[in-house]
Enzyme design. Structure first.
Site, PDB file in Angstrom:
ATOM      1  CB  CYS A   3      -0.988  -0.044   1.169  1.00 51.73           C
ATOM      2  SG  CYS A   3      -2.325   1.165   1.018  1.00 51.73           S
TER       3      CYS A   3
ATOM      4  CG  HIS B 190      -4.091  -3.579   2.585  1.00 53.35           C
ATOM      5  ND1 HIS B 190      -3.089  -3.147   3.439  1.00 53.35           N
ATOM      6  CD2 HIS B 190      -4.696  -2.455   2.134  1.00 53.35           C
ATOM      7  CE1 HIS B 190      -3.111  -1.834   3.512  1.00 53.35           C
ATOM      8  NE2 HIS B 190      -4.069  -1.386   2.719  1.00 53.35           N
TER       9      HIS B 190
ATOM     10  CD  GLU C 135      -2.119  -6.307   4.992  1.00 56.36           C
ATOM     11  OE1 GLU C 135      -2.419  -5.143   5.279  1.00 56.36           O
ATOM     12  OE2 GLU C 135      -1.571  -6.623   3.919  1.00 56.36           O
TER      13      GLU C 135
END
Length: 197
Positions: A77, A175, A177
Site C-alpha cells: 500500500c 493488502h 494480509e
C-alpha cells in the site's frame, strides 16, 4: 528464515504479523537498521499520509537504508508508493526505486477506493499459482500509473499498476494480509522468491 516487518510508526504492522502467523511463520517487528539489513525477507508496510510517513523514515534514517537492501523487499500500500519517485500526496519525494510518480484518483469516482478489486496482467514469481482476475482488498486514494515496472494491473476509473517490481523490490497497492487465501498465497510466494542475498 528471518522475516522483518519494518516498524516506523506508519504501518499496518500487526495485521501483517498476524497474517504470517496464520501461515505458521513468525515475523519480527523492527526499526533496527542492523536487524533489517540481516533479514532474509523484508516487509515495508504503510498506512496513512505519504509526507508524514516519509518524515518518520527520515527521522530514523531508514529512508537511506531501504534503497540499499539486496534481499527481497515487499512494499504494501503506502509502502509501495514511498518506493516510487514521488507522490502527489503532500508533494512527497519518494525513494526512487520504482520509476513512476504516484497520482491521485480524479474525476467522477468515489475516493478512496475501498473494497475488493481484481488484479490482472499478472507477471513475476510473486503471482505464481494466482489466477487472472482474482480479487484483492484495497484502500487507497492515490495510485501508481501504468509503467514498465508494473507486474499487475487493476481498474478504478482508469487502469493503474496494482503491483510493481524492480530487481529485488516488489510493491503491491492492495493488502495481501487482508485478502484471504489468495493474499496468503502471495505472501507465501514472496517468501519463496529466489534471493541474491
Amino acid at each position: 528464515m528471518k522475516i522483518v516487518i519494518i516498524d516506523y510508526g506508519a504501518g499496518n504492522i500487526q495485521s501483517i504479523k498476524f497474517a504470517f502467523k496464520r501461515m505458521g511463520v513468525e515475523a519480527i517487528l523492527s526499526d533496527s537498521k542492523e536487524e533489517i539489513r540481516q533479514a532474509d525477507r523484508i516487509i515495508f508496510p504503510g498506512v496513512g499520509e505519504a509526507s508524514y510517513a516519509m518524515q518518520k523514515l527520515k527521522k530514523s534514517g531508514l529512508d537511506t537504508v531501504i534503497p540499499t537492501l539486496s534481499q527481497p523487499v515487499l512494499g504494501i500500500c503506502l509502502g509501495m508508493q514511498l518506493l516510487c519517485n514521488s507522490s502527489k500526496e503532500g508533494n512527497t519525494q519518494g525513494m526512487g526505486i520504482f520509476n513512476v510518480d504516484v497520482k491521485k484518483f480524479e474525476g467522477n469516482i468515489k475516493v478512496p477506493q475501498i473494497g475488493w478489486n481484481n488484479i490482472s496482467n499478472l507477471k513475476s514469481q510473486l503471482f505464481e499459482g494466482i489466477p487472472e482476475n482474482e480479487f484483492m482488498y484495497s484502500v487507497h486514494s492515490f495510485y501508481a500509473p501504468l509503467c514498465a515496472e508494473a507486474i499487475a494491473t487493476s481498474e478504478y476509473g482508469i487502469q493503474y499498476a496494482s503491483a510493481l517490481q524492480k530487481n529485488n523490490f516488489y510493491g503491491v497497492q492492495f493488502h495481501p494480509e487482508k485478502s484471504s487465501k489468495v493474499g496468503a498465497q502471495i505472501l507465501s510466494n514472496f517468501l519463496n522468491i529466489n534471493s541474491k542475498k
